[in-house]
Design a protein around this motif. Structure first.
Motif, short mmCIF file in Angstrom:
data_model
loop_
_atom_site.label_atom_id
_atom_site.label_comp_id
_atom_site.label_asym_id
_atom_site.label_seq_id
_atom_site.Cartn_x
_atom_site.Cartn_y
_atom_site.Cartn_z
N ALA A 125 -6.70 -6.14 2.80
CA ALA A 125 -7.96 -6.34 1.97
C ALA A 125 -9.10 -6.09 2.92
O ALA A 125 -9.24 -7.11 3.61
N GLY A 126 -10.16 -5.25 2.63
CA GLY A 126 -11.41 -5.44 3.42
C GLY A 126 -11.33 -4.29 4.52
O GLY A 126 -12.46 -4.38 5.24
N VAL A 127 -10.24 -4.10 4.95
CA VAL A 127 -10.12 -3.01 6.09
C VAL A 127 -10.35 -1.62 5.71
O VAL A 127 -9.76 -1.23 4.89
N ALA A 128 -11.11 -1.04 6.14
CA ALA A 128 -11.46 0.48 5.78
C ALA A 128 -10.38 1.30 6.17
O ALA A 128 -9.97 1.14 7.50
N ILE A 129 -10.39 2.30 5.40
CA ILE A 129 -9.30 3.32 5.74
C ILE A 129 -10.08 4.69 5.67
O ILE A 129 -10.66 5.04 4.80
N VAL A 130 -9.88 5.30 7.02
CA VAL A 130 -10.41 6.57 7.17
C VAL A 130 -9.48 7.89 7.25
O VAL A 130 -8.60 7.61 8.26
#
Length: 228
Positions: A85-90
């Motif tokens: 949770a909270g980790v950006a996914i690009v």
């Protein structure tokens, strides 16, 4: 190559319907793999989704700073299910699976029966440099991943970056991060299974190189390695 990241991880996507179809076609001695969707749209199976969620347990204790995912659905869905949770996914299309061109959807038998000249050409050139008509070689995949690593190094020096991608990407990263020569890489690829939803990680050394510290670890819900 010089990569200014502290940690690099590769999470292979969970089991997909394409993985299952390929295994069934190979076992049946068929020429063609029965997949209706284009490769980019192949979804995870129910087991694959469970595997992706379980992979999140591997990442929870030491979460990455960023997740960069292949744009293919099976990898993108795995990233969303596994990322803390909270980790950006690009998403980045340079992490897509290797394109097979005219050999797409063919089994080993299918290639041998329908494109015998290509089978001979592959044996002569070797897996690393062989490019099927309309498709990509392993070297082509490396050429995609190399600038992505360079960009991340420049934009996020010292970061922990997780890639969510495909079996091929593991070996592209070994080539780029560890400097494994082509012959050794091909031997490793032939001998090293990369299970669905498995995690492989590298840590930066004091001299600026990278060492593999985790190789193909799963959270215990793998159905075994499957191609593509």
């Amino acid at each position: 190559m010089k990569v200014d990241l502290a940690w690099v991880g590769l999470l292979r996507h969970g089991e997909s319907t394409g993985n299952v179809a390929r295994e069934e076609a190979e076992a049946a001695g068929a020429d063609v793999i029965g997949i209706a969707e284009r490769d980019a749209d192949v979804p995870l199976t129910a087991l694959g989704r469970d595997q992706a969620e379980a992979a999140g347990e591997l990442l929870a204790g030491h979460p990455p700073d960023l997740v960069v995912t292949s744009t293919y659905r099976r990898a993108w869905d795995t990233a969303r299910l596994a990322a803390p949770a909270g980790v950006a996914i690009v998403p980045d299309e340079r992490l897509r699976d290797r394109e097979l061109g005219v050999l797409d959807l063919l089994t080993t038998r299918g290639v041998r029966e329908r494109w015998p000249e290509e089978a001979r050409r592959k044996r002569r050139l070797g897996r690393f440099y062989y490019r099927p008509p309309g498709g990509e070689s392993w070297a082509d995949v490396v050429l995609r991943v190399r600038p992505l690593l360079a960009e991340l190094s420049a934009e996020r020096p010292g970061a922990r970056v997780l890639f969510c991608a495909h079996e091929m990407t593991v070996f592209a990263l070994r080539y780029l991060l560890e400097g494994v020569p082509e012959p050794d890489l091909m031997r490793a690829a032939a001998a090293t299974p990369v299970p669905n939803a498995s995690l492989t990680t590298w840590e930066r050394d004091r001299d600026g190189g990278f060492t593999m510290v985790v190789a193909g670890v799963t959270a215990g819900r793998s159905a075994g390695p499957r191609a593509r």
